[in-house]
Scaffold this motif. Structure first.
Motif, PDB file in Angstrom:
ATOM      1  N   UNK A 545       8.449   0.971   4.107  1.00  0.00           N
ATOM      2  CA  UNK A 545       9.732   1.665   4.025  1.00  0.00           C
ATOM      3  C   UNK A 545       9.560   3.157   4.295  1.00  0.00           C
ATOM      4  N   UNK A 546       8.528   3.753   3.724  1.00  0.00           N
ATOM      5  CA  UNK A 546       8.280   5.178   3.932  1.00  0.00           C
ATOM      6  C   UNK A 546       7.919   5.454   5.389  1.00  0.00           C
ATOM      7  N   UNK A 547       7.213   4.514   6.005  1.00  0.00           N
ATOM      8  CA  UNK A 547       6.776   4.695   7.392  1.00  0.00           C
ATOM      9  C   UNK A 547       7.940   4.757   8.372  1.00  0.00           C
ATOM     10  N   UNK A 548       9.114   4.313   7.980  1.00  0.00           N
ATOM     11  CA  UNK A 548      10.280   4.397   8.873  1.00  0.00           C
ATOM     12  C   UNK A 548      10.737   5.836   9.072  1.00  0.00           C
ATOM     13  N   UNK A 549      10.320   6.719   8.166  1.00  0.00           N
ATOM     14  CA  UNK A 549      10.740   8.111   8.256  1.00  0.00           C
ATOM     15  C   UNK A 549      12.079   8.388   7.607  1.00  0.00           C
ATOM     16  N   UNK A 550      12.743   7.369   7.087  1.00  0.00           N
ATOM     17  CA  UNK A 550      14.029   7.560   6.419  1.00  0.00           C
ATOM     18  C   UNK A 550      13.815   8.003   4.970  1.00  0.00           C
ATOM     19  N   UNK A 551      14.778   8.727   4.392  1.00  0.00           N
ATOM     20  CA  UNK A 551      14.645   9.160   2.992  1.00  0.00           C
ATOM     21  C   UNK A 551      14.560   7.961   2.044  1.00  0.00           C
ATOM     22  N   UNK A 552      13.558   7.974   1.192  1.00  0.00           N
ATOM     23  CA  UNK A 552      13.330   6.873   0.259  1.00  0.00           C
ATOM     24  C   UNK A 552      13.244   7.420  -1.162  1.00  0.00           C
ATOM     25  N   UNK A 553      13.983   6.777  -2.074  1.00  0.00           N
ATOM     26  CA  UNK A 553      13.909   7.052  -3.508  1.00  0.00           C
ATOM     27  C   UNK A 553      13.279   5.831  -4.171  1.00  0.00           C
ATOM     28  N   UNK A 554      12.223   6.059  -4.953  1.00  0.00           N
ATOM     29  CA  UNK A 554      11.586   4.975  -5.691  1.00  0.00           C
ATOM     30  C   UNK A 554      12.089   4.990  -7.124  1.00  0.00           C
ATOM     31  N   UNK A 555      12.736   3.906  -7.521  1.00  0.00           N
ATOM     32  CA  UNK A 555      13.153   3.716  -8.914  1.00  0.00           C
ATOM     33  C   UNK A 555      12.197   2.708  -9.535  1.00  0.00           C
ATOM     34  N   UNK A 556      11.456   3.143 -10.540  1.00  0.00           N
ATOM     35  CA  UNK A 556      10.495   2.274 -11.213  1.00  0.00           C
ATOM     36  C   UNK A 556      11.138   1.621 -12.418  1.00  0.00           C
ATOM     37  N   UNK A 557      10.901   0.309 -12.565  1.00  0.00           N
ATOM     38  CA  UNK A 557      11.343  -0.443 -13.727  1.00  0.00           C
ATOM     39  C   UNK A 557      10.091  -1.092 -14.314  1.00  0.00           C
ATOM     40  N   UNK A 558       9.690  -0.663 -15.496  1.00  0.00           N
ATOM     41  CA  UNK A 558       8.366  -1.020 -15.981  1.00  0.00           C
ATOM     42  C   UNK A 558       8.261  -0.783 -17.485  1.00  0.00           C
ATOM     43  N   UNK A 559       7.226  -1.378 -18.087  1.00  0.00           N
ATOM     44  CA  UNK A 559       6.979  -1.181 -19.509  1.00  0.00           C
ATOM     45  C   UNK A 559       5.678  -0.487 -19.780  1.00  0.00           C
ATOM     46  N   UNK A 560       5.055   0.055 -18.752  1.00  0.00           N
ATOM     47  CA  UNK A 560       3.762   0.749 -18.870  1.00  0.00           C
ATOM     48  C   UNK A 560       3.588   1.645 -17.650  1.00  0.00           C
ATOM     49  N   UNK A 561       2.700   2.622 -17.701  1.00  0.00           N
ATOM     50  CA  UNK A 561       2.378   3.373 -16.486  1.00  0.00           C
ATOM     51  C   UNK A 561       1.768   2.449 -15.434  1.00  0.00           C
TER      52      UNK A 561
END
Length: 768
Positions: A545-561
């Motif tokens: 997704x990042x390699x496309x060059x388009x703006x990307x927002x990563x939303x993490x859903x998790x219970x630990x680092x």
């Protein structure tokens, strides 16, 4: 002199955990430390009532009060007859208020002594309305938020007839491989203590007899979070320094806040199972802390004493657990089957039995169950998933999110994007958005990130697909409630087509929100991980997704680092929302759009890779202190993100630290003030943190220790002087050198700022 808080230590106590002595030479110059405060006394009327009832009870009825039955276990069927005979004290895993009322009616009207049942449930972060997980609550650095969430959870759960919550979990956890890290407040004892006492207040309210309260059950006593290798249920080997200065502090805070019950832990603590550890359950809990409530075992942890190789059989297990201080047995029936004969043989005194039963009856009396044990069906209908409940969990989810990266101020989305791709296996996953330990929640009640963004940006063309799937192959303890969906992509061709479809959506959209992380069942009990990488093919999806060059927002859903080292260098915006709960999707939309401004801070050090684990900020200096981040030849020793870190859409400047006195006498508090300015055009929150280091003493002290904090809200360009109070007891510690509590004169460093990396510094000198 040094404080005398320990009695003479018997050989059994030494075997039980720690070889402690209070008879060693005092530390030179140290002052006697103030003894720890004790919880408020319980109304004597409760004890008079319990003692009167005890005189009428048979031994079998007494043991019945010490017995809890789980209705989802083989012991559940046919429980009604045992309730009629007065042989059951508590029920677990019953959720239907009508069924709860039916069981209570049997106890109140058909049993000889009319003793109500204590109905317990795992109200960890909500009941039907699910709130952010406890680790997220700690990320708010706002005890009021945690207290409000548990107050709301108590209101809802009690309306179902539940009056006992198996929470808060206050285990310190410094190894993110351990799945149950999501249930606690992270790595720090000070932050953990503040969150522990806030949750107790939230559950129990001002008066336990109010029908909308829950009896808190603080767990898992003690040291469970120190499991070797982060492996759930594994042994914990903790020094007395670590136990007293780190792991026990949140428990004592919860006890002092008035917690009505504690739960013993599963594991061995220094080679003695916690459920049979008399030093832990009696010497510390009763003698030192003056705890007046009762202790319940964890699930079958009495029976498991034999599995540990600690007891010979069930009979031996029952004897040693009750003599250690476990008043009620959860789910297994060794008490019911073994204690009557143990009393007859003189292995357990009737005074021990009476003491345990008295504590249980007192709890029921304090809850008002003898007067009204029933669920209020009218209140239940009004409270369940009410607008107030939903608003409260949505607000909590905005307070707990942590902004980890925001290069080029990609966030917030101030204008609705024309086209928006919402991609990832968690983007539209209702059960996963709730998170682990949401046993009474209904996935269909939950707002996902996709749903929240569609509602927030109705004019945008929003496209969505999973891209990849993730699931656990191993069985989870939550399978009965939320079984992992079987993968729909079963062939390599189908998987590739779905992956390509997702990347095509990214390529053809103005902006992409990638919702990645862990499925609900990958965190929590029996959910340890050997790796911290994004499960499945999520990393490949992210990189493509990042390699496309388009703006990307990563939303993490998790219970630990998680291992997001690559993302921290290549993804412009990263927002960790943990498991945000029932209104999670709406909260995420609030945060991404700027309707809410992230202000959370990390309650745990975030490692670069699993090879650094365990990694925490409060370590001790060594001979290579001059180069602390070069201890690995193939990687930095520094964390990816430090404890207390978190960004905002605002910017802040902290300056002008000032200690009210350069010289402080022992027993006096110290006021430390700093100026905080919002240097941006956006209103926002910052968390001012105060850390202390004792330069020299009878034992090496951690490089920094959190001792005070305050979350504040500032308008654009507003300045404020914040005063933090360093309490005198925060300078007292357990010295492994003198085997005693000490407060020592000398020079202390103080740092203030908005993470553990704060560099605003001053000092003070502590004198007698």
């Amino acid at each position: 002199m040094v404080i005398r808080v320990l009695r003479s230590v018997s050989a059994a106590a030494v075997v039980g955990s720690l070889a402690l002595s209070c008879c060693m030479t005092p530390t030179m110059g140290a002052q006697q430390a103030a003894p720890p405060t004790a919880p408020a006394p319980i109304d004597p009327a409760a004890y008079r009532f319990a003692d009167k009832l005890l005189k009428q009870m048979t031994l079998e009825e007494k043991v019945g009060q010490m017995t809890q039955v789980a209705l989802n276990s083989p012991d559940g069927p046919g429980v009604e007859d045992r309730i009629r005979k007065g042989l059951v004290g508590s029920l677990l895993f019953i959720k239907d208020p009508n069924e709860i009322n039916r069981m209570q009616k049997i106890a109140m009207e058909e049993s000889r002594l009319h003793i109500p049942l204590l109905i317990g449930f795992d109200v960890i972060h909500g009941y039907r309305t699910i709130y952010p997980v406890p680790l997220a609550m700690a990320a708010s650095w706002e005890p009021e938020t945690a207290e409000k969430a548990q107050r709301m959870a108590a209101r809802e759960a009690s309306s179902f007839g539940i009056r006992w919550a198996f929470a808060p979990m206050v285990d310190i956890a410094r190894d993110p491989r351990w799945g149950r890290i999501m249930e606690g407040a992270g790595e720090d004892p000070y932050l953990g203590a503040r969150m522990a006492e806030a949750q107790v207040r939230g559950f129990q309210g001002k008066d336990l007899s109010d029908p909308d309260t829950l009896l808190a059950c603080v767990k898992h006593f003690a040291g469970y979070g120190g499991a070797v290798g982060g492996r759930d249920y594994d042994s914990a080997n903790l020094s007395d320094d670590q136990l007293y200065n780190v792991y026990l502090k949140p428990y004592q805070a919860a006890v002092n806040a008035g917690a009505g019950s504690l739960m013993s832990a599963y594991m061995d603590l220094n080679s003695v199972p916690a459920t049979g550890n008399k030093w832990l359950l009696h010497d510390v809990l009763r003698d030192q802390w003056k705890f007046p409530g009762f202790v319940v075992s964890d699930w079958e942890s009495v029976k498991s004493l034999t599995t540990h190789g600690f007891t010979a059989d069930d009979h031996d297990a029952a004897v040693r657990a009750v003599n250690a201080g476990v008043a009620m047995e959860m789910t297994s029936h060794t008490y019911r089957e073994q204690l009557p004969s143990a009393v007859q043989k003189g292995e357990v005194s009737i005074a021990t039995i009476d003491g345990a039963v008295r504590e249980i009856l007192v709890a029921k009396y304090r809850l008002g169950l003898f007067k009204n044990p029933y669920a209020d069906l009218q209140r239940n209908a009004a409270e369940t998933l009410s607008e107030e409940q939903r608003a409260a969990t949505r607000h909590a989810a905005t307070r707990t999110a942590v902004l980890l990266r925001n290069e080029g101020k990609l966030l917030p989305m101030k204008q609705a994007p024309r086209t928006l791709a919402v991609i990832g296996p968690l983007a539209d996953a209702q059960a996963d958005t709730m998170g682990s330990w949401s046993l009474a929640g209904h996935p269909e009640d939950t707002i996902t990130v996709l749903q929240g963004l569609k509602k927030r940006f109705p004019t945008s063309e929003i496209r969505s697909t999973k891209g990849v799937e993730i699931w656990r192959d191993q069985r989870s303890i939550f399978d009965d409630q939320f079984p992992d969906p079987k993968p729909t992509l079963t062939t390599e061709e189908a998987k590739k087509a779905e992956f390509d479809r997702a990347i095509e959506m990214v390529r053809n959209s103005d902006m992409t929100v990638l919702v990645l992380g862990e499925a609900q069942t990958m965190s929590g009990e029996r959910a340890s991980r050997a790796s911290l990488t994004l499960p499945g093919k999520q990393q490949e999806l992210l990189e493509a997704a990042v390699a496309t060059g388009k703006p990307v927002v990563l939303v993490l859903m998790n219970g630990r680092p998680l291992d997001i080292t690559w993302a921290s260098q290549h993804v412009p915006a990263i927002l960790d929302v943990w498991y945000p709960g029932t209104e999670g999707g709406n909260a995420v939309a609030d945060l991404l759009s700027g309707d809410a401004n992230p202000g959370g801070k990390l309650p745990i050090t975030w490692p670069r890779s699993v090879g650094q684990v365990p990694l925490y900020y409060a370590d001790n200096l060594t001979q290579i202190a001059s180069e602390p981040n070069t201890r690995y030849w193939d990687s930095s020793s520094a964390p990816l993100y430090p404890f207390g870190f978190g960004l905002s859409y605002s910017s802040f400047a902290v300056s002008n630290v000032h200690a009210a006195s350069e010289t402080l006498r022992m027993g006096q508090p110290l006021q430390v003030s700093v100026d905080v300015q919002n240097t941006s055009d956006t209103a926002g929150d910052d968390v001012v943190q105060l850390y202390v280091h004792q330069r020299a003493g009878s034992a090496s002290r951690p490089v920094r220790e959190l001792k005070a904090f305050q979350r504040i809200s500032l308008k654009p360009h507003e300045s404020r002087t914040v005063t933090l109070t360093l309490q005198p007891n925060e300078l007292t510690y357990w010295s492994a050198s003198s085997r005693s509590w000490v407060t020592e004169p000398g020079t202390y460093d103080v740092w203030t700022g908005d993470s553990v990396k704060a560099d605003l510094h001053t000092t003070f000198t502590l004198v007698r």
